[in-house]
Structure formats: C-alpha cells, structure tokens
Design a protein around this motif. Sequence first.
Motif, PDB file in Angstrom:
ATOM      1  N   THR A  54      -2.666  42.928   5.407  1.00 12.61           N
ATOM      2  CA  THR A  54      -2.965  42.559   4.299  1.00 12.61           C
ATOM      3  C   THR A  54      -2.173  40.969   4.384  1.00 12.61           C
ATOM      4  O   THR A  54      -1.040  40.901   4.680  1.00 12.61           O
ATOM      5  CB  THR A  54      -2.056  42.865   2.644  1.00 12.61           C
ATOM      6  N   GLY A  55      -1.804  39.984   3.093  1.00  8.26           N
ATOM      7  CA  GLY A  55      -1.444  38.786   2.846  1.00  8.26           C
ATOM      8  C   GLY A  55       0.089  38.707   2.259  1.00  8.26           C
ATOM      9  O   GLY A  55       0.556  38.180   1.824  1.00  8.26           O
ATOM     10  N   PHE A  56      -0.295  40.091   1.341  1.00 12.78           N
ATOM     11  CA  PHE A  56       0.546  40.609   0.200  1.00 12.78           C
ATOM     12  C   PHE A  56       2.272  40.787   0.834  1.00 12.78           C
ATOM     13  O   PHE A  56       2.105  41.163   2.299  1.00 12.78           O
ATOM     14  CB  PHE A  56      -0.725  41.841  -0.718  1.00 12.78           C
ATOM     15  N   SER A  57       3.444  40.309  -0.065  1.00  8.07           N
ATOM     16  CA  SER A  57       4.597  40.709   0.202  1.00  8.07           C
ATOM     17  C   SER A  57       4.734  41.756   0.078  1.00  8.07           C
ATOM     18  O   SER A  57       4.127  42.594  -1.125  1.00  8.07           O
ATOM     19  CB  SER A  57       4.840  39.252  -1.024  1.00  8.07           C
ATOM     20  N   LEU A  58       5.207  42.387   0.726  1.00  9.31           N
ATOM     21  CA  LEU A  58       5.967  43.554   0.955  1.00  9.31           C
ATOM     22  C   LEU A  58       6.867  44.428   0.362  1.00  9.31           C
ATOM     23  O   LEU A  58       7.471  44.869  -0.646  1.00  9.31           O
ATOM     24  CB  LEU A  58       6.795  43.743   2.393  1.00  9.31           C
ATOM     25  N   SER A  59       7.935  42.533   0.053  1.00 10.45           N
ATOM     26  CA  SER A  59       8.093  42.966  -1.180  1.00 10.45           C
ATOM     27  C   SER A  59       8.014  43.828  -2.575  1.00 10.45           C
ATOM     28  O   SER A  59       8.842  44.686  -2.998  1.00 10.45           O
ATOM     29  CB  SER A  59       9.174  41.353  -1.287  1.00 10.45           C
ATOM     30  N   ALA A  60       6.733  42.569  -2.723  1.00  9.94           N
ATOM     31  CA  ALA A  60       6.481  42.488  -4.000  1.00  9.94           C
ATOM     32  C   ALA A  60       6.352  44.355  -4.238  1.00  9.94           C
ATOM     33  O   ALA A  60       5.715  44.488  -5.014  1.00  9.94           O
ATOM     34  CB  ALA A  60       5.356  42.082  -4.191  1.00  9.94           C
ATOM     35  N   ARG A  61       5.161  45.178  -3.317  1.00 10.78           N
ATOM     36  CA  ARG A  61       4.819  46.180  -2.574  1.00 10.78           C
ATOM     37  C   ARG A  61       5.489  47.107  -3.070  1.00 10.78           C
ATOM     38  O   ARG A  61       5.580  48.382  -3.638  1.00 10.78           O
ATOM     39  CB  ARG A  61       3.985  45.643  -1.469  1.00 10.78           C
ATOM     40  N   LEU A 132       9.237  37.508  -8.446  1.00 14.51           N
ATOM     41  CA  LEU A 132       7.786  37.252  -7.092  1.00 14.51           C
ATOM     42  C   LEU A 132       6.321  37.964  -7.557  1.00 14.51           C
ATOM     43  O   LEU A 132       6.137  38.308  -8.862  1.00 14.51           O
ATOM     44  CB  LEU A 132       8.513  39.589  -6.896  1.00 14.51           C
ATOM     45  N   ASP A 133       5.426  37.123  -7.040  1.00 13.86           N
ATOM     46  CA  ASP A 133       4.273  36.858  -6.856  1.00 13.86           C
ATOM     47  C   ASP A 133       3.559  38.021  -6.495  1.00 13.86           C
ATOM     48  O   ASP A 133       3.839  39.412  -6.273  1.00 13.86           O
ATOM     49  CB  ASP A 133       4.035  36.389  -6.389  1.00 13.86           C
ATOM     50  N   GLY A 134       2.645  38.566  -7.854  1.00 14.47           N
ATOM     51  CA  GLY A 134       1.484  39.986  -8.001  1.00 14.47           C
ATOM     52  C   GLY A 134       2.090  40.790  -8.644  1.00 14.47           C
ATOM     53  O   GLY A 134       1.628  41.981  -8.567  1.00 14.47           O
ATOM     54  N   LEU A 135       2.903  40.796  -9.126  1.00 14.45           N
ATOM     55  CA  LEU A 135       3.176  41.812 -10.297  1.00 14.45           C
ATOM     56  C   LEU A 135       3.324  41.146 -11.665  1.00 14.45           C
ATOM     57  O   LEU A 135       3.356  40.516 -12.107  1.00 14.45           O
ATOM     58  CB  LEU A 135       5.303  42.277  -9.468  1.00 14.45           C
ATOM     59  N   SER A 218       0.560  51.293  -9.255  1.00 16.68           N
ATOM     60  CA  SER A 218      -0.535  51.825  -9.839  1.00 16.68           C
ATOM     61  C   SER A 218      -0.514  50.707 -10.868  1.00 16.68           C
ATOM     62  O   SER A 218      -1.504  49.835 -11.329  1.00 16.68           O
ATOM     63  CB  SER A 218      -1.255  52.649 -10.017  1.00 16.68           C
ATOM     64  N   ALA A 219       0.556  50.963 -12.041  1.00 15.55           N
ATOM     65  CA  ALA A 219       1.196  50.336 -13.082  1.00 15.55           C
ATOM     66  C   ALA A 219       1.603  48.777 -12.935  1.00 15.55           C
ATOM     67  O   ALA A 219       1.612  47.600 -13.453  1.00 15.55           O
ATOM     68  CB  ALA A 219       2.507  50.718 -13.614  1.00 15.55           C
ATOM     69  N   LEU A 220       1.635  48.050 -11.859  1.00 15.94           N
ATOM     70  CA  LEU A 220       2.454  47.055 -11.291  1.00 15.94           C
ATOM     71  C   LEU A 220       1.220  46.023 -10.687  1.00 15.94           C
ATOM     72  O   LEU A 220       2.075  44.785 -10.870  1.00 15.94           O
ATOM     73  CB  LEU A 220       4.055  46.599 -10.973  1.00 15.94           C
ATOM     74  N   LEU A 221       0.666  46.861  -9.676  1.00 17.77           N
ATOM     75  CA  LEU A 221       0.677  45.924  -8.284  1.00 17.77           C
ATOM     76  C   LEU A 221      -0.944  45.639  -8.227  1.00 17.77           C
ATOM     77  O   LEU A 221      -1.831  46.257  -9.336  1.00 17.77           O
ATOM     78  CB  LEU A 221       0.178  46.384  -7.224  1.00 17.77           C
ATOM     79  N   PRO A 222      -1.370  44.905  -7.888  1.00 18.17           N
ATOM     80  CA  PRO A 222      -3.216  44.284  -8.289  1.00 18.17           C
ATOM     81  C   PRO A 222      -3.795  46.053  -7.792  1.00 18.17           C
ATOM     82  O   PRO A 222      -3.872  45.753  -6.412  1.00 18.17           O
ATOM     83  CB  PRO A 222      -3.156  43.414  -6.807  1.00 18.17           C
TER      84      PRO A 222
END
Length: 282
Positions: A54-61, A132-135, A218-222
């Motif tokens: 994916t292109g999603f940040s590992l930090s945000a994940r 962090l983007d995506g949260l 599951s609560a915080l991620l897309p």
Amino acid sequence: MNPAMQAIRSGFRRGRMELRHTFTNGQDVMGYLVPPVILAVVMLFMRGATVPGTGFSLSARTLPGAVGMGIAFVGMAALAGMLVVEREDGTLLRAKAIPHGMTGYLIGKIVLVSGMTLIGIFLQLAPALLVLDGLTLTGPGAATMVWVFVLGMMATMPIGAMLGSLFSNPQNMGLIMLPLMGLIGISGIFYPITNFPIWLQWIAQTFPVYWLGLGTRSALLPGDMAAVEIGHSWRHLETAAVLGIWAAIGLVLAPFVLRRMARRESGSAVDARRQKAMQRVR
C-alpha cells in the motif's frame, strides 16, 4: 449503609485520590510522558516507510496498535507491579484487616489503572491525530474505541492481578515483563502480522494483545486498511469474543487467586519481605 457498598464507595474514593497523586509524583509523571516520547521517536524512524502493498504510512498504521499495546501493558504489568510492591510494604495486609477491605482495595486499583490508561491514550492520540494523516476518531470509530477499551481492561486487569499475586518480590517483575514484551513483538503491533509465519500468527491470536491492537486499528484507521489484516477484515465479532472469553476466565479465576494470596498474608510474612528488601538496599 451496607458494609459492602461502603467498601465500594471507599474504593472509588481511594482510586481517585491515588490517580490525583500520580500527578504529584515525579516517577509517575515520567511514566505518563516517556511512552509517548518513545513512540514519537519510533514514528520518526518510520516516517518514510509504508505498509507493504500500500501507499499508507507505516507510522500511521503502527500508532493505533501501540495504543492497544498500552492498554494491555498497563492492565497487566502495571497492576501486577502495584500488587507486588504493596504486598511487600504491608498495604495489602492492612487492607485485609479491614472488613471488606480487599474489595475496596481492588476497586481502587481498577479506578487507578483505568484512569492511568485513559491518560496514556490521550497523550498518545492527541498529537498523533493532528500530525499523522489517515487517523480519525469520530462516529463508529469512537464507539469502537470505547468498547475495545472496556473489554480490554476487563480482559487484562484480572491477568495482572493474578500475576501480581504469584510474586512477592519486585525484583521478579522481569519474569512478567520479558514474556509480555515477547508477546507484543509477535502481535502485529509494529509490523503487519500477516508477514509472520502462520504458526506464529496463531500463537499471537491466542492472547489479548493482538486483539487489542486489531481493535484500536479498526477504530482509528480507514476501512481499506483491513486489507493487510488476517482475513482482510477487522473481525469485530472475533475481537469481542476473544476479549470477552479472557475477561470471563479472569473474573472467575482472579478472585480465587487473590483470596488465596490474601489468606497467606501475615505480619510475619510482611516483616520477612521487608527485611529482605532492606538487605537488597544495603
């Protein structure tokens, strides 16, 4: 007033007082601040990495899983440590000497540990949601975070209470910390669990740490980030079921273990532990 109800009210008061006291104790304040700082450093090192495929940040994940890890860590290790220390200094013996004193003591610890966990979650999430983007933590995600937190504390605190009952020497806390850190390492907190061997995935899924990490993610991620999870799903029903099973087992076994531990407490036992502690200091 009913003595049991009086003990419950006393326990809530004790828990609130001990929680307020943590803000005046330098060691406790550092305990609040150090984990978010360490997590921020970890996020800094991960800033250029993405989740595989994916292109999603590992930090945000990673951060939501670290929040779940914090719930498990405080619920188990912190509560166990408190019980071990307060067995040694005689606090438990004094509680035992009062009618329904153990009930009030345990309720106070539940209030204290739950409050400490909530403060830790806030200190981790407040800056992360801004940076962090995506949260996100709104709507269904916020509701998910609530039930994951409640079930998580119910699943982990009885484990912590039982572990704390098994040890009478604070120096033995390493016997709790090392297995817990190993469990955190295999539970997909810092890297997707789907990249681990299948047998290791099954071991991780046996314990609450993995499910707490999954629930907070599951609560915080897309929603599309569920694609990198086992089964490509957030598995809310399984999360609730496993945490609920651990909570039920703990709530059945913990009172028995704690009562057995309390029966063994005596003035001579406390004095012997105190003498050993003084020898360690020398």
